[in-house]
Design an enzyme around this catalytic site. Structure first.
Site, PDB file in Angstrom:
ATOM      1  N   GLY A 109      -1.591  -7.455 -10.187  1.00 53.15           N
ATOM      2  CA  GLY A 109      -2.726  -7.451  -9.250  1.00 53.15           C
ATOM      3  C   GLY A 109      -4.020  -7.093  -9.976  1.00 53.15           C
ATOM      4  O   GLY A 109      -4.029  -6.177 -10.791  1.00 53.15           O
ATOM      5  N   ARG A 143       1.021 -13.439 -12.204  1.00 55.43           N
ATOM      6  CA  ARG A 143       2.393 -12.956 -12.135  1.00 55.43           C
ATOM      7  C   ARG A 143       3.230 -14.018 -12.844  1.00 55.43           C
ATOM      8  O   ARG A 143       2.982 -15.221 -12.646  1.00 55.43           O
ATOM      9  CB  ARG A 143       2.800 -12.764 -10.676  1.00 55.43           C
ATOM     10  CG  ARG A 143       1.938 -11.681 -10.020  1.00 55.43           C
ATOM     11  CD  ARG A 143       2.591 -11.007  -8.832  1.00 55.43           C
ATOM     12  NE  ARG A 143       2.070  -9.663  -8.658  1.00 55.43           N
ATOM     13  CZ  ARG A 143       0.963  -9.362  -7.970  1.00 55.43           C
ATOM     14  NH1 ARG A 143       0.249 -10.305  -7.388  1.00 55.43           N
ATOM     15  NH2 ARG A 143       0.574  -8.108  -7.851  1.00 55.43           N
ATOM     16  N   ASP A 154       2.686  -0.849 -12.422  1.00 56.38           N
ATOM     17  CA  ASP A 154       3.999  -0.415 -12.914  1.00 56.38           C
ATOM     18  C   ASP A 154       4.920  -1.592 -13.237  1.00 56.38           C
ATOM     19  O   ASP A 154       5.733  -1.514 -14.151  1.00 56.38           O
ATOM     20  CB  ASP A 154       4.653   0.553 -11.918  1.00 56.38           C
ATOM     21  CG  ASP A 154       4.853  -0.078 -10.558  1.00 56.38           C
ATOM     22  OD1 ASP A 154       3.901  -0.712 -10.055  1.00 56.38           O
ATOM     23  OD2 ASP A 154       5.942   0.053  -9.983  1.00 56.38           O
ATOM     24  N   THR A 176      -4.715  -0.465 -10.938  1.00 51.85           N
ATOM     25  CA  THR A 176      -4.240  -0.903  -9.616  1.00 51.85           C
ATOM     26  C   THR A 176      -5.081  -0.221  -8.538  1.00 51.85           C
ATOM     27  O   THR A 176      -5.342   0.982  -8.629  1.00 51.85           O
ATOM     28  CB  THR A 176      -2.736  -0.596  -9.374  1.00 51.85           C
ATOM     29  OG1 THR A 176      -2.494  -0.560  -7.966  1.00 51.85           O
ATOM     30  CG2 THR A 176      -2.308   0.739  -9.938  1.00 51.85           C
ATOM     31  N   ASP A 220      -4.197   0.548  -5.723  1.00 56.14           N
ATOM     32  CA  ASP A 220      -3.385   1.370  -4.811  1.00 56.14           C
ATOM     33  C   ASP A 220      -3.230   2.826  -5.252  1.00 56.14           C
ATOM     34  O   ASP A 220      -2.747   3.647  -4.469  1.00 56.14           O
ATOM     35  CB  ASP A 220      -1.991   0.751  -4.630  1.00 56.14           C
ATOM     36  CG  ASP A 220      -2.060  -0.549  -3.859  1.00 56.14           C
ATOM     37  OD1 ASP A 220      -3.021  -0.713  -3.083  1.00 56.14           O
ATOM     38  OD2 ASP A 220      -1.172  -1.400  -4.029  1.00 56.14           O
ATOM     39  N   ASP A 246      -1.087   4.312  -7.045  1.00 54.48           N
ATOM     40  CA  ASP A 246       0.246   4.826  -6.735  1.00 54.48           C
ATOM     41  C   ASP A 246       1.148   4.881  -7.965  1.00 54.48           C
ATOM     42  O   ASP A 246       2.348   4.665  -7.871  1.00 54.48           O
ATOM     43  CB  ASP A 246       0.892   3.976  -5.628  1.00 54.48           C
ATOM     44  CG  ASP A 246       1.024   2.524  -6.003  1.00 54.48           C
ATOM     45  OD1 ASP A 246       0.407   2.106  -6.998  1.00 54.48           O
ATOM     46  OD2 ASP A 246       1.747   1.800  -5.303  1.00 54.48           O
ATOM     47  N   ARG A 261       0.383  -1.724   0.334  1.00 45.23           N
ATOM     48  CA  ARG A 261       1.698  -2.159   0.827  1.00 45.23           C
ATOM     49  C   ARG A 261       2.719  -1.021   0.734  1.00 45.23           C
ATOM     50  O   ARG A 261       3.547  -0.836   1.595  1.00 45.23           O
ATOM     51  CB  ARG A 261       2.182  -3.367   0.011  1.00 45.23           C
ATOM     52  CG  ARG A 261       2.811  -4.425   0.881  1.00 45.23           C
ATOM     53  CD  ARG A 261       3.053  -5.686   0.128  1.00 45.23           C
ATOM     54  NE  ARG A 261       1.835  -6.436  -0.128  1.00 45.23           N
ATOM     55  CZ  ARG A 261       1.639  -7.264  -1.159  1.00 45.23           C
ATOM     56  NH1 ARG A 261       2.566  -7.435  -2.057  1.00 45.23           N
ATOM     57  NH2 ARG A 261       0.522  -7.911  -1.284  1.00 45.23           N
TER      58      ARG A 261
HETATM   59  P1  ADP Z   1       1.846  -5.000 -11.192  1.00 40.08           P
HETATM   60  O1  ADP Z   1       1.781  -4.899 -12.675  1.00 40.08           O
HETATM   61  O2  ADP Z   1       0.491  -5.064 -10.566  1.00 40.08           O
HETATM   62  O3  ADP Z   1       2.769  -3.945 -10.610  1.00 40.08           O
HETATM   63  P2  ADP Z   1       3.939  -7.071 -10.828  1.00 40.08           P
HETATM   64  O4  ADP Z   1       4.970  -6.119 -10.348  1.00 40.08           O
HETATM   65  O5  ADP Z   1       3.805  -8.375 -10.128  1.00 40.08           O
HETATM   66  O6  ADP Z   1       2.456  -6.431 -10.821  1.00 40.08           O
HETATM   67  O7  ADP Z   1       4.227  -7.352 -12.382  1.00 40.08           O
HETATM   68  C1  ADP Z   1       3.382  -8.209 -13.131  1.00 40.08           C
HETATM   69  C2  ADP Z   1       4.205  -9.026 -14.081  1.00 40.08           C
HETATM   70  O8  ADP Z   1       4.898  -8.162 -15.007  1.00 40.08           O
HETATM   71  C3  ADP Z   1       5.307  -9.854 -13.445  1.00 40.08           C
HETATM   72  O9  ADP Z   1       4.829 -11.066 -12.912  1.00 40.08           O
HETATM   73  C4  ADP Z   1       6.223 -10.095 -14.637  1.00 40.08           C
HETATM   74  O10 ADP Z   1       5.719 -11.110 -15.480  1.00 40.08           O
HETATM   75  C5  ADP Z   1       6.143  -8.756 -15.375  1.00 40.08           C
HETATM   76  N1  ADP Z   1       7.253  -7.888 -14.938  1.00 40.08           N
HETATM   77  C6  ADP Z   1       7.295  -7.063 -13.857  1.00 40.08           C
HETATM   78  N2  ADP Z   1       8.487  -6.442 -13.769  1.00 40.08           N
HETATM   79  C7  ADP Z   1       9.235  -6.886 -14.811  1.00 40.08           C
HETATM   80  C8  ADP Z   1      10.571  -6.629 -15.281  1.00 40.08           C
HETATM   81  N3  ADP Z   1      11.393  -5.788 -14.645  1.00 40.08           N
HETATM   82  N4  ADP Z   1      10.983  -7.290 -16.393  1.00 40.08           N
HETATM   83  C9  ADP Z   1      10.176  -8.133 -17.051  1.00 40.08           C
HETATM   84  N5  ADP Z   1       8.908  -8.416 -16.668  1.00 40.08           N
HETATM   85  C10 ADP Z   1       8.436  -7.803 -15.576  1.00 40.08           C
END
Ligand code: ADP
Length: 330
Positions: A18, A79, A110, A133, A135, A137, A179
């Site tokens: 995000g 993503r 995270d 982020t 949020d 969080d 969320r």
């Molecule tokens: P944020 O970083 O804002 O929490 P996401 O959870 O969508 O956003 O994670 C961003 C990107 O990081 C994902 O689209 C993916 O490419 C990578 N990612 C997230 N979790 C994992 C995981 N468990 N293993 C490998 N890549 C991950």
């Protein structure tokens, strides 16, 4: 904290997940601190997607001129499904190897940090995280880039709504982002004098809310502001409106969902400051060999938390906050 001896000379920086206002200020700090320390800095476009597709370019000091005040991210974010699989991550590693990039700085949430943990373990590429982020969080830091701007955007919007609400004696249900976490709702709600704040961390007592509205109506307090986080458990602003109308059919009630305006806009002074500090310290971490951590700030001091410990803070909003809401809105 474990230190791995491996001198880095060429680093990659990306923004992932995000977007959050202030990410540009962090990119700028990484690039300029890197160059100051005679490192080459390469920008990776669209998060892990650009890493896999080799969409990477060298950044100079001038590449990040005039961006500290801009929302969004010049590196764009995404993503990336492929990065969840080993094969995808391997493609990314091969691109780094080809270009001689030996460390990465990841600005994201995270989820992005979880991807970085796997990547660094599988390919021995040191990774440093910067918490970006809206949020707020992430466990282990008092600040995340983007929260202050988002909450101020929400406050500005709610103040405007309050003017029209007051003119018409209306109840307004305003939905803000969050969320999994209610920080935007809590902070913006207190700052705008909301009568009720509904957050994912607490089970919504809708009957108590309706009873409260009936009582305030009797007391001729006709204006009521209800701030709802999108992850609130009764079903969000629309459901709350439906329930109130069912119980108080004469209520003048409107819903407003603030949505993506909270992600945009010029970052606040605070967000620019923390992004600059975190960006600077993320490069320092690589120089000092403090690998695979993310940079946080606690009690105004830098903190370095192992990337694998990056988890969402859940249910961490103390009861006192909600007591304050009730007393101040009475
Ligand atoms: P944020 O970083 O804002 O929490 P996401 O959870 O969508 O956003 O994670 C961003 C990107 O990081 C994902 O689209 C993916 O490419 C990578 N990612 C997230 N979790 C994992 C995981 N468990 N293993 C490998 N890549 C991950």
């Amino acid at each position: 904290m474990k230190k791995i001896e491996k001198k880095v000379s060429r680093i990659g920086v990306l923004t992932s997940g995000g977007d959050a206002p202030g990410m540009n200020a962090a990119i700028r700090a990484v690039v300029r601190t890197g160059i100051y320390n005679e490192l080459e800095v390469h920008g990776i476009m669209r998060g892990y997607q650009g890493l896999i597709e080799d969409d990477i370019m060298k950044l100079e000091s001038r590449s990040v001129a005039n961006i500290i005040q801009r929302g969004g991210t010049i590196l764009k974010t995404a993503r990336c499904k492929e990065f969840y699989d080993y094969e995808g991550r391997k493609k990314g590693y091969e691109n780094l190897k080809k270009r001689g990039i030996d460390a990465m700085i990841i600005i994201g949430g995270d989820g992005s940090f979880r991807g970085a943990v796997k990547f660094s373990q599988e390919f021995n590429i040191p990774c440093i995280g910067i918490a970006g982020t809206i949020d707020k969080d992430i466990y282990g830091t008092d600040f995340t880039i983007g929260f202050d701007t988002a909450v101020n955007t929400a406050v500005e919007a709610i103040d405007k709504i309050r003017d029209t609400m007051d003119a018409h004696d209306r109840i307004f249900v305003i939905e803000v982002m969050g969320r999994d976490a209610g920080y935007i709702a809590l902070h913006s709600g207190i700052a705008t004098g909301a009568e009720n704040i509904l957050i994912p961390e607490r089970k919504t007592d809708i009957d108590a809310l309706v009873t409260g509205l009936q009582e305030t109506k009797k007391r001729k307090k006709l204006v009521n502001l209800i701030v709802v986080a999108e992850g609130e458990n009764f079903g969000g602003a629309d459901e709350v409106q439906r329930k109130i109308l069912k119980e108080i059919p004469t209520a003048e009630i409107r819903v407003c969902i603030l949505g993506h305006i909270q992600r945009g806009g010029s970052p606040s002074c605070l967000d620019r400051l923390i992004a600059s500090r975190m960006g600077y310290h993320s490069v320092e971490c690589l120089i000092e060999g403090r690998y695979n951590v993310f940079v946080g700030i606690m009690n105004n001091k830098m903190h370095y938390i192992p990337l694998e410990n990056a988890v969402k803070t859940k249910g961490k909003i103390g009861d006192e906050w909600l007591k304050i809401v009730k007393i101040l809105a009475s």
